[in-house]
Structures are given as C-alpha cells and as structure tokens.
Scaffold this active site. Structure first.
Site, mmCIF file in Angstrom:
data_model
loop_
_atom_site.group_PDB
_atom_site.id
_atom_site.type_symbol
_atom_site.label_atom_id
_atom_site.label_comp_id
_atom_site.label_asym_id
_atom_site.label_seq_id
_atom_site.Cartn_x
_atom_site.Cartn_y
_atom_site.Cartn_z
ATOM 1 C CB SER A 209 -0.932 -0.036 1.219
ATOM 2 O OG SER A 209 -1.914 0.977 1.106
ATOM 3 C CG ASN A 210 -0.354 4.683 -1.366
ATOM 4 O OD1 ASN A 210 -1.042 5.421 -0.681
ATOM 5 N ND2 ASN A 210 -0.807 4.102 -2.476
#
Ligand code: CTP
Length: 401
Positions: A209-210
């Site tokens: 993810s980020n």
C-alpha cells in the site's frame, strides 16, 4: 454586504495577535454581520474590552459570574443566538480548553453550549504549534467538525520566523463567508471523487500500500457536497468519517476501484481522482498466510489498471482532474501526466515538502491546466485546497456551458 444580518460571536484570547481581532471585527461588521465579542481574561491584557464594545455596539462578554447575566444564563443565550462562533486568535491554552471541553471561562462555556459552526484560527509561537499536545488538540477539534484556519508562516512575536502567525484576515473572513453563505455553484452536477490508498494483497494478512490518508479526497468530496453537487466518493481504506452528503463506495484494491469508478462514470460530469492508486500488485495472492522461513524472497508484481488514463480515453465533455504526487521535477512530471492522461487539470503535489502531501491536514499544491496555465497555491488547509480546485472546475463548467 455578503454577511448581512448574520449573527457572529467573535472569541478573542490572550495572544499578541489580539489586536488583529479588532480589524477582524471591523471587516465582519462592514460585511453586514452583527458581531458580539467574548474575551478571555488574558485577552483583556492585550486589548481593552471597550475597543470591541465601541466597534461592535454590543456588550463584551467577559465575566460568567457578573450579576447582569445570572438571571438569563449569559453563555446559553449568547451561543443560542449565534449562527457562527469564530475564535481568532486562538491561543494554545484556549485550544486545549476547547479540545478537553473545559468550561472554566465564558468562552469555553459558549463553545460547549453552541450548536452553530465553529471556526478556530490559531496563533502562537512555531514551537508551541508544532508541539504534539497542540497538534493533537487541533486534530481533536477538527475531527469534531471545527473549521481550523491554518496559521501563516512569517516573523513571530518571539523573534523567530516560522509557522504560527494568525492567518490573513481575508482568509478568516473568506472561510466564514463560505460557511454562512455556501456557494451552490455545483448544483445539478454529479462529482465522482476517489480517495485514499489502495491495498494489494500478498496473502490474507499482508498487503502492499502507500501512505495516503484519504484526507485530500475526503475534503474535496465534502466541499463539493457543500456546494450543491451530488457526490459519489469511491474510497480506499481510510480511518476517516464519511463526508456529510456524499455517497461512499468502499473499495480495497486498484482493480475494485477501477470497477467502481467505471460503474459510476455514466452520471458523473466531473471526476476528481485524488486517490493514490497502487501502480503494481502481486501477481499472486496466497490463500493462506505465508509462513516465515518459506520461500518468499521475491514478490512478482504486475501493473494495476491506470484508472485515470482509461477515463482520459473515454473523456467526452466530462471534466477530468488528476493528482500528481511527486518528489522531484514536480511541475514537469505533472504536466506530462496531464497530457498523457488527457486531463483538464492536474493538481501537483510535492510530497517531499513539510506540511504537504500525505497524512497532514494542510497541502501546498500547484494547479496546472490544459492550456499551459499554472496556479501555485500557498500552504492551505486541505478543505481550502479543495475549494480552490472546485473553483477551477466550476470555471471550466461555465466555459463549457
Ligand atoms: N492513477 C489512477 N490509476 C492508477 C495510478 C494512478 O487512476 N493505477 C491516478 C491517480 O489517482 C492520480 C494520477 O493518476 O490522479 C497520478 O497518479 P500518480 O501515482 O502520481 O502517477 P502515475 O500515473 O502512477 O505515474 P508515476 O507513478 O510514474 O508517477
């Protein structure tokens, strides 16, 4: 007289910037508002109540215990009459009182008794503003729906230079105007907004993810709904409360976001893609948790669908706004994205800059348009950035009409 007959309570606290509240009072009354002032005891050390009393032509609320109020419970009456309560300047102490719900002076009692929108404009030394206690208190107020007008950067009373100066009065008045007389310039439009990160699973418990928090996209959704649009918010996983007035569709992966966006596209005249979509996903999701010591030394990745590029291909008369999160060559990279994805606007975001980008409440962006124009915005709250983006969108809609 844009604030004609609006009843505003102005809270003034003990900051060196208290003298600016005199000018704020003048600007508000000039715009037609009926303003009553409430001061903390500390504020009276900086400016005499008589100054406010003379300019507002109303008695200044100071002492909860004064006999004059005892028979009509002054704080209740004042807060019930007000259509908006603005605290400017707000010191660290008052912010803490409001965050904790202490009711130990007139101003904090009014806050607790009020049901109207509340605007807080902090002013303090930069080190105090950066202290975790103050940041947490501000975050708590923000979560409760209080509008925070972010302080400016510049020389401070301490002699230091930094963030902490009371925001420009025009900014504070602008925010008040927006709350009390919201523009309905998106009425009849459907605005599709994407927000947050996506999660690309590796196994049932792990994902790629980020750092996106979703705050920018949620602020856009909230602002568009306040301006009269029907809002569809396609949101990746976030910890945020749904914005009032928006229909929220929750998704997890880029693929799910792609499908949700395409399914809703038909009705949308405006699409704003604030989501930080993962560009790659693992080629394979393990059915069971991958155990330590297993053979996971490499993860094979494949590209996710580029949602915005796909929308650019099917653009038609729809207004398309993209974001470009960059750490270098910000404007050149953003312009390349605008052209490559066939966008009307791209909002360039230097995510390496302090106070901008991921998981903060402020942002500093430059808006680039398809005619080569660039508009650099100062550090603003994400809500303000949202309204500036929507100002550009409405201008494009007007031109297309
Ligand atoms: N975007 C998208 N689908 C993707 C990747 C990005 O819709 N799979 C959108 C984002 O929502 C954003 C814009 O494209 O509005 C730019 O995203 P960004 O990550 O900055 O750029 P990329 O196109 O992914 O390019 P790069 O990673 O090379 O900078």
């Amino acid at each position: 007289m844009t604030l004609s007959r609006k009843r505003i309570l102005l809270g003034v606290t003990g900051s060196i910037a208290a003298y600016k509240a005199v000018e704020l009072l003048r600007l508000l009354t000039k715009a037609g508002a009926e303003v009553q002032v409430v001061m903390t005891e500390a504020a009276t050390r900086f400016v005499a109540p008589l100054t406010f009393e003379t300019l507002s032509r109303q008695e200044v609320l100071l002492d909860m215990w004064s006999l004059a109020y005892s028979h009509r419970i002054g704080h209740l009456e004042a807060s019930q009459r007000a259509q908006l309560f603005v605290v400017a300047p707000a010191t660290a102490r008052t912010i803490a009182r409001l965050a904790l719900g202490l009711a130990d002076d007139f101003l904090s009692c009014i806050y607790l008794a009020s049901r109207c929108p509340v605007v807080v404009a902090p002013a303090m030394d930069c080190d105090m503003l950066e202290h975790q206690a103050v940041r947490e208190n501000l975050a708590r107020l923000r979560d409760r729906g209080v509008h925070i007008v972010e302080p400016d950067t510049g020389p401070l009373a301490s002699g230091m230079v930094g963030r902490g100066r009371l925001a420009a009065l025009s900014e504070i008045v602008g925010r008040i105007r927006l709350i009390l007389t919201p523009r309905q310039d998106l009425e009849g439009q459907t605005v599709l907004v994407t927000a947050g990160p996506t999660r690309e699973p590796l196994d049932p418990v792990r994902f790629l993810s980020n750092r996106s928090s979703g705050k920018m996209g949620y602020a856009i959704a909230e602002a568009a709904a306040a301006r009269g649009a029907r809002v569809i918010l396609v949101s990746g996983p976030t910890a945020l409360a749904p914005p009032p007035g928006a229909d929220v569709i929750r998704v997890e992966t880029a693929e799910e976001m792609y499908r949700a966006v395409l399914a809703e596209l038909e009705s949308a005249g405006v699409v704003i893609k604030a989501a930080a979509v993962a560009d790659y996903r693992p080629t394979h999701k393990a059915d069971n948790k991958i155990k330590k010591g297993g053979a996971l030394s490499e993860v094979a990745l494949e590209p996710t669908p580029d949602i915005l590029a796909e929308l650019g291909k099917r653009k038609g008369p729809r207004i398309l706004v993209g974001f470009a999160a960059e750490t270098d060559d910000v404007l050149a990279n953003a312009r390349a994205k605008l052209q490559r994805k066939n966008l009307d606007l791209v909002v360039a975001n230097d995510v390496g800059r302090v106070g901008a980008g991921f998981d903060v409440d402020t942002n500093a962006v430059t808006i680039l348009d398809a005619t080569g124009g660039t508009e650099e915005l100062p550090l603003l709250s994400k809500r303000e950035v949202a309204d500036r983006i929507l100002d550009r969108v409405t201008a494009l809609l007007r031109r297309a009409a």
